[in-house]
Design an enzyme around this catalytic site. Structure first.
Site, PDB file in Angstrom:
ATOM      1  N   HIS A   1       0.811  -1.172  -0.113  1.00  0.00           N
ATOM      2  CA  HIS A   1      -0.073   0.259  -0.115  1.00  0.00           C
ATOM      3  C   HIS A   1       0.870   1.179   0.207  1.00  0.00           C
ATOM      4  O   HIS A   1       0.493   2.250   0.365  1.00  0.00           O
ATOM      5  CB  HIS A   1      -1.176  -0.172   1.068  1.00  0.00           C
ATOM      6  CG  HIS A   1      -1.518  -1.532   1.411  1.00  0.00           C
ATOM      7  ND1 HIS A   1      -2.882  -1.354   0.826  1.00  0.00           N
ATOM      8  CD2 HIS A   1      -1.553  -2.513   1.803  1.00  0.00           C
ATOM      9  CE1 HIS A   1      -3.943  -2.389   1.461  1.00  0.00           C
ATOM     10  NE2 HIS A   1      -2.744  -3.057   1.367  1.00  0.00           N
TER      11      HIS A   1
ATOM     12  N   LYS B   1      -9.214  13.525   5.577  1.00  0.00           N
ATOM     13  CA  LYS B   1      -7.602  11.695   5.186  1.00  0.00           C
ATOM     14  C   LYS B   1      -6.391  12.800   6.220  1.00  0.00           C
ATOM     15  O   LYS B   1      -6.525  13.213   7.033  1.00  0.00           O
ATOM     16  CB  LYS B   1      -7.281  11.982   4.038  1.00  0.00           C
ATOM     17  CG  LYS B   1      -6.794  13.496   3.345  1.00  0.00           C
ATOM     18  CD  LYS B   1      -6.586  13.525   2.233  1.00  0.00           C
ATOM     19  CE  LYS B   1      -8.016  13.525   0.960  1.00  0.00           C
ATOM     20  NZ  LYS B   1      -7.524  12.553  -0.236  1.00  0.00           N
ATOM     21  N   ARG B   2      -5.855  11.291   6.730  1.00  0.00           N
ATOM     22  CA  ARG B   2      -4.752  11.808   7.442  1.00  0.00           C
ATOM     23  C   ARG B   2      -3.535  12.612   6.967  1.00  0.00           C
ATOM     24  O   ARG B   2      -3.876  13.171   5.727  1.00  0.00           O
ATOM     25  CB  ARG B   2      -3.744  10.168   7.900  1.00  0.00           C
ATOM     26  CG  ARG B   2      -4.115   8.937   8.532  1.00  0.00           C
ATOM     27  CD  ARG B   2      -4.403   9.667   9.732  1.00  0.00           C
ATOM     28  NE  ARG B   2      -3.458   9.832  10.486  1.00  0.00           N
ATOM     29  CZ  ARG B   2      -3.122   8.507  11.074  1.00  0.00           C
ATOM     30  NH1 ARG B   2      -3.370   7.265  11.934  1.00  0.00           N
ATOM     31  NH2 ARG B   2      -1.107   8.854  11.747  1.00  0.00           N
TER      32      ARG B   2
ATOM     33  N   LYS C   1       0.794  14.922   1.100  1.00  0.00           N
ATOM     34  CA  LYS C   1      -1.434  14.312   0.259  1.00  0.00           C
ATOM     35  C   LYS C   1      -2.032  16.295  -0.057  1.00  0.00           C
ATOM     36  O   LYS C   1      -2.365  16.905   0.038  1.00  0.00           O
ATOM     37  CB  LYS C   1      -2.796  14.331   1.551  1.00  0.00           C
ATOM     38  CG  LYS C   1      -2.119  12.916   2.446  1.00  0.00           C
ATOM     39  CD  LYS C   1      -3.401  11.595   2.817  1.00  0.00           C
ATOM     40  CE  LYS C   1      -2.533  11.178   3.438  1.00  0.00           C
ATOM     41  NZ  LYS C   1      -3.821   9.552   1.970  1.00  0.00           N
TER      42      LYS C   1
ATOM     43  N   THR D   1      -8.638   6.203  -0.989  1.00  0.00           N
ATOM     44  CA  THR D   1     -10.181   5.683  -1.105  1.00  0.00           C
ATOM     45  C   THR D   1     -11.420   6.189  -0.576  1.00  0.00           C
ATOM     46  O   THR D   1     -12.135   5.622  -0.766  1.00  0.00           O
ATOM     47  CB  THR D   1     -10.369   4.179  -0.460  1.00  0.00           C
ATOM     48  OG1 THR D   1      -9.151   4.787   1.253  1.00  0.00           O
ATOM     49  CG2 THR D   1      -9.443   3.049  -0.383  1.00  0.00           C
TER      50      THR D   1
ATOM     51  N   LYS E   1     -15.384   7.097  -1.861  1.00  0.00           N
ATOM     52  CA  LYS E   1     -16.555   7.521  -1.261  1.00  0.00           C
ATOM     53  C   LYS E   1     -17.254   7.965  -1.290  1.00  0.00           C
ATOM     54  O   LYS E   1     -18.629   8.238  -1.608  1.00  0.00           O
ATOM     55  CB  LYS E   1     -16.034   7.554   0.420  1.00  0.00           C
ATOM     56  CG  LYS E   1     -15.346   5.792   0.997  1.00  0.00           C
ATOM     57  CD  LYS E   1     -14.868   5.932   1.875  1.00  0.00           C
ATOM     58  CE  LYS E   1     -14.104   4.684   2.549  1.00  0.00           C
ATOM     59  NZ  LYS E   1     -13.464   4.910   3.199  1.00  0.00           N
TER      60      LYS E   1
HETATM   61  C1  LIG Z   1       3.846   2.215  11.170  1.00  0.00           C
HETATM   62  C2  LIG Z   1       3.774   1.625   9.915  1.00  0.00           C
HETATM   63  C3  LIG Z   1       2.830   1.743   8.885  1.00  0.00           C
HETATM   64  C4  LIG Z   1       3.289   2.015   7.504  1.00  0.00           C
HETATM   65  C5  LIG Z   1       1.961   2.253   7.106  1.00  0.00           C
HETATM   66  C6  LIG Z   1       1.109   2.156   6.811  1.00  0.00           C
HETATM   67  C7  LIG Z   1       0.068   2.113   5.961  1.00  0.00           C
HETATM   68  C8  LIG Z   1      -0.018   0.976   4.861  1.00  0.00           C
HETATM   69  C9  LIG Z   1      -0.102   2.906   5.044  1.00  0.00           C
HETATM   70  C10 LIG Z   1      -1.554   2.999   3.768  1.00  0.00           C
HETATM   71  O1  LIG Z   1      -2.786   3.369   4.971  1.00  0.00           O
HETATM   72  N1  LIG Z   1      -1.639   3.205   3.075  1.00  0.00           N
HETATM   73  C11 LIG Z   1      -3.199   4.004   2.170  1.00  0.00           C
HETATM   74  O2  LIG Z   1      -3.219   2.801   1.837  1.00  0.00           O
HETATM   75  C12 LIG Z   1      -4.667   3.266   1.391  1.00  0.00           C
HETATM   76  C13 LIG Z   1      -4.718   1.407   0.919  1.00  0.00           C
HETATM   77  O3  LIG Z   1      -4.532   0.435   0.357  1.00  0.00           O
HETATM   78  C14 LIG Z   1      -4.406   3.501  -0.032  1.00  0.00           C
HETATM   79  O4  LIG Z   1      -5.553   3.845   0.007  1.00  0.00           O
HETATM   80  C15 LIG Z   1      -3.829   5.164   0.070  1.00  0.00           C
HETATM   81  O5  LIG Z   1      -3.040   5.551  -1.488  1.00  0.00           O
HETATM   82  C16 LIG Z   1      -2.351   4.621   1.468  1.00  0.00           C
HETATM   83  O6  LIG Z   1      -1.607   5.825   1.077  1.00  0.00           O
HETATM   84  C17 LIG Z   1       0.947   1.790   8.521  1.00  0.00           C
HETATM   85  C18 LIG Z   1       1.478   1.598   8.843  1.00  0.00           C
END
Ligand SMILES: CCc1ccc([C@H](C)CC(=O)N[C@@H]2O[C@H](CO)[C@@H](O)[C@H](O)[C@H]2O)cc1
Length: 818
Positions: A362, A554-555, A560, A665, A669
């Protein structure tokens, strides 16, 4: 027994009422003659839970009988949000519940608000997992989700004087009616210790002697499908002190320490890591990853062995999906079990492992790829490190045969990263082992193949695929926007679109129909009123319903570009202030809504939140500007807030620097809810353009393939005067806190504008102006809105799951007949 085929519980309002009152009396233990909204919520939830349990049992019994190939979805995060409304919608008993409650003097919507969010995740990846579980259940796939039952979910965001403060989210305070504790489903999970060699019937084999053991206890969360009896399971593990007491410490009277040590066990599943950027190689994080992987695999292998005694069948019965690299310790763990415990021999074990695992990434940025320090792994999981070394040794040998002694490439592809600090590259391990490596949008997969995993793509092109993300229309239309849901069913003359979302294209022919337009606008107005009330309640700011509600939720991340949004708001404000009074009536009033959490250690992101509040403070109290422009920051953004904001938004922003958002995503929505998109061509937006056409969106900015060259220009990069002007206003303290915002301004000036805010500013303002122009023409805007919903079917997580089931997992629907 026949009568009981569809379960004991009836769903007519009277039966529901009886069950609710019984739960008030016996579960909530309050007198059935006097109970409040929260107690009514608890009683209703338990009544719905009972119906979920019936369906869950029937589904599991049927799966057991049919023994289909199962999918096991391993994810460290599931952002479920609330369960009540979604459950009654999927069970098809919402109206019956509402009737039962109204006769008891309660309103369903009021009770639904009593529920806290299950926020067991950070953002996109976590919510995607939840949407995908809903689709897997609805499509009758034999699937299980496995994760961690954090005691503390994602922190609560409290804003004090414009600054983000994090509050612990103890979400289990009042219990959780949506989970079932499975005390009898528990496994010992080992840590630390060392590895010894033993001779077993003439064979040398490795034995891991652990230094510490923790108990993993299962909590089951039934996930109901829509329009089917199938209800799948999300099994979350909680850490408990292991059974065996170290009597030693008891005898030495060091009782307190003994208990404290035991308590230590529980910390493993206590809190979610609130950072969705880089992995800091923390030991607790690694413990969390191995803890849930080990418990899940023990559970999966136990279930397999109940029906089979030959592991060669395992790949025909089990598909294991790694949701990013966070669960990829599952690879050496299966190898350890098959080699050390089942004694299958390395090659047979490796053959099985390569057939059962698939992996979705992701992340776009190489620095976002997870690496685990070797010494950390050595102390916590010594046997797994050995296995990873062996996997890498075999891989390197195989690679040398294929590419020769190209040491640069060999070291780039090695699972072991040499250097001052040796690291294990979890993405490389996942790619070497998994049969499929999926990106989450088409452009994401292109970037993985051409940049991030280029070496691996050239070696194994067949492994690299993509499954564009999706979201569930059950939660994101039916639950969160009942007005629009009813309107769509009315004009399509069926509710079948809720299960078969491509039917939404049927709205296209009515996009210009005056009656639909009228009703469409009415539904949106009601949702805007609800949002306006929430904004006033949360921020005290009164907003005009005639204004365009422009939303970015969003975060908070630099890529972003919430900062770009805020700088354009400063520009809009500045223009209004400097405009002739007479010209002001041509201004399209706008309410800018921003929301999102910043990772606690992410200083720049926190400054962006502060700047947003400082600018809002100025604008919202400027009576000269009045309703022409308002800026509000919605605090503590989560799934439930999204369900309220998205239906009330006119325009939503997805303005990441091209090539940085793997998919996105949120955009899907908004699209489903008829909100127009102002966006860059990045991630899934590129595919949205193909579905609804660029003339139904407002697009701007550098394209993915242009970014590199623009960056190389550095200080030579042209940025419009307006951009320099608004940054200067911030720098000079126009909004106060100039010292605090200096470093923020430095990120976009002096040739270090890595995310290209300056060079995209002009086209961004043009897109904003185009949106203003379109908004004035309500017939045009409403047509674009209807065509957005009509073209959103492709972005259902149902389509995503069907693609994974067919192309990656090889699983078939297994519909419970009774
Ligand atoms: C701390 C570690 C960590 C690192 C990355 C992540 C996730 C991979 C970050 C994340 O949520 N990425 C997002 O994933 C979505 C679902 O596929 C995408 O739609 C977003 O573009 C992407 O930023 C969680 C925790």
């Amino acid at each position: 027994i026949l009568g009981l085929m569809d379960g004991f519980l009836k769903n007519d309002p009277v039966s529901l009422q009886k069950d609710i009152l019984e739960h008030v009396e016996y579960t909530v233990a309050r007198s059935r003659f006097s109970f409040d909204d929260f107690e009514a919520y608890q009683a209703l939830s338990h009544s719905v839970r009972d119906r979920l349990i019936e369906r869950w049992h029937d589904t599991q019994v049927y799966f057991k009988r049919k023994d289909p190939k199962r999918l096991y979805f391993l994810s460290l995060e599931f952002l479920m949000g609330r369960s009540l409304s979604n459950s009654v919608i999927n069970l098809g008993i919402r109206d019956q519940c509402a009737d039962a409650l109204s006769q008891l003097g309660f309103e369903f919507e009021v009770l639904a608000e009593q529920e806290g969010d299950a926020a067991l995740g950070n953002g996109g990846l976590a919510r995607l997992s939840a949407c995908q579980m809903d689709s897997l259940a609805t499509l009758d796939y034999p699937a299980w989700g496995y994760g961690l039952r954090y005691q503390y979910g994602l922190f609560r965001q409290v804003i004090l004087d414009g600054f983000q403060h994090e509050q612990p989210d103890y979400w289990l305070n009042f219990g959780n009616p949506w989970e079932i504790e499975r005390v009898h489903v528990s496994y010992a999970v080992k840590f630390y210790g060392n590895v010894e060699e033993e001779i077993l019937n003439g064979e040398k084999c490795k034995v891991w002697i652990p230094g510490e053991t923790v108990e993993a206890v299962a909590y089951d969360n039934p996930i109901p499908g829509y329009g089917t009896r199938n209800t799948v399971n999300l099994r979350l593990w909680a850490a408990k002190p292991s059974g065996q007491h170290d009597m030693e410490s008891y005898n030495t009277g060091d009782y307190i320490n003994a208990v404290v040590n035991r308590q230590r066990a529980e910390t493993i599943s206590s809190v979610l890591y609130p950072d969705d950027r880089s992995h800091q190689g923390k030991e607790l994080r690694l413990k969390q990853q191995y803890f849930f992987v080990s418990a899940s695999l023990q559970d999966i292998i136990r279930r397999f062995k109940e029906a089979h005694d030959n592991f060669d069948v395992f790949p025909e019965k089990v598909a294991l999906q790694l949701n990013d690299t966070h669960p990829s310790l599952a690879i050496p763990e299966v190898m350890r079990v098959l080699v050390d415990e089942e004694h299958l021999g390395w090659n047979r074990a490796w053959d099985i492992v390569c057939k059962i695992f698939s992996f979705t990434t992701h992340t776009v940025l190489p620095e976002g790829l997870e690496k685990i320090p070797v010494d950390l792994l050595e102390s916590l999981l010594p046997r797994h490190l050995q296995i990873i070394y062996d996997i890498n040794f075999n891989f390197m040998e195989e690679l040398k045969k294929k590419i020769g002694l190209d040491y640069d490439r060999l070291s780039r592809m090695s699972i072991v990263e040499e250097g001052a600090v040796k690291n294990i590259r979890m993405a490389n391990l996942s790619i070497v082992c998994c049969h499929t490596v999926d990106g989450v949008s088409r452009v994401h997969s292109e970037l993985l193949k051409s940049r991030v995993f280029k070496d691996f793509y050239e070696l194994w092109p067949q492994k690299f695929q993509y499954k564009t993300n999706g979201v569930t229309q059950r939660r994101w239309i039916v639950v969160s926007n009942p007005g629009l849901s009813a309107l769509i069913s009315k004009w399509l003359g069926t509710e079948a679109w809720i299960r078969d979302v491509d039917l939404l294209t049927g709205l296209r022919e009515y996009a210009a129909d005056a009656d639909l337009q009228q009703e469409w606008k009415m539904v949106r107005k009601v949702n805007k009123m609800r949002l306006a009330e929430y904004i006033e309640a949360m921020s005290g700011v009164k907003v005009s319903l005639d204004a365009m509600f422009d939303v970015q939720i969003k975060r908070i991340h630099e890529y972003k570009r919430q900062l770009l949004n805020i700088l354009s708001i400063i520009h809009r404000y500045d223009c209004i202030k400097n405009m002739e009074k007479s010209d002001r009536r041509k201004v399209v009033p706008r309410v800018c809504i921003i929301g999102g959490k910043a990772a606690p250690g992410y200083e720049i992101a926190k400054k962006i939140i502060k700047l947003c509040h400082a600018v809002a403070e100025k604008i919202n109290n400027d009576t000269d500007v009045g309703d022409l422009l308002k800026l509000v920051f919605i605090p503590d953004y989560n799934v439930s807030v999204a369900e309220l904001v998205i239906p009330g938004a006119d325009l939503s922003q997805h303005i990441s620097t091209a090539g940085h958002e793997a998919s996105g995503t949120g955009s899907m929505k908004f699209l489903m809810n008829g909100c127009l998109l102002l966006a860059t061509a990045d991630g899934s937006t590129i595919e949205i353009i193909e579905e609804i056409g660029s003339d139904n969106m407002f697009l701007f900015g550098a394209k993915v393939h242009e970014v590199q060259a623009l960056r190389e220009k550095g200080p030579a990069l042209k940025t419009p005067l307006q951009f320099a002007r608004v940054v200067k206003m911030v720098r000079d303290g126009y909004f106060g806190f100039e010292d605090h915002f200096k470093s923020l301004c430095d990120t976009v000036e002096g040739g270090s504008d890595f995310y290209l805010l300056g060079s995209d500013f002009a086209s961004y303002l043009e897109a904003q102006a185009a949106a203003d122009k379109a908004f004035v023409d309500q017939e045009k805007w409403t047509r674009m809105s209807i065509l957005s919903t009509a073209g959103s079917g492709r972005f259902s997580s149902d389509r995503t799951m069907e693609e994974y089931a067919k192309k990656t997992w090889g699983i078939e629907p297994c519909k419970c007949p009774f």
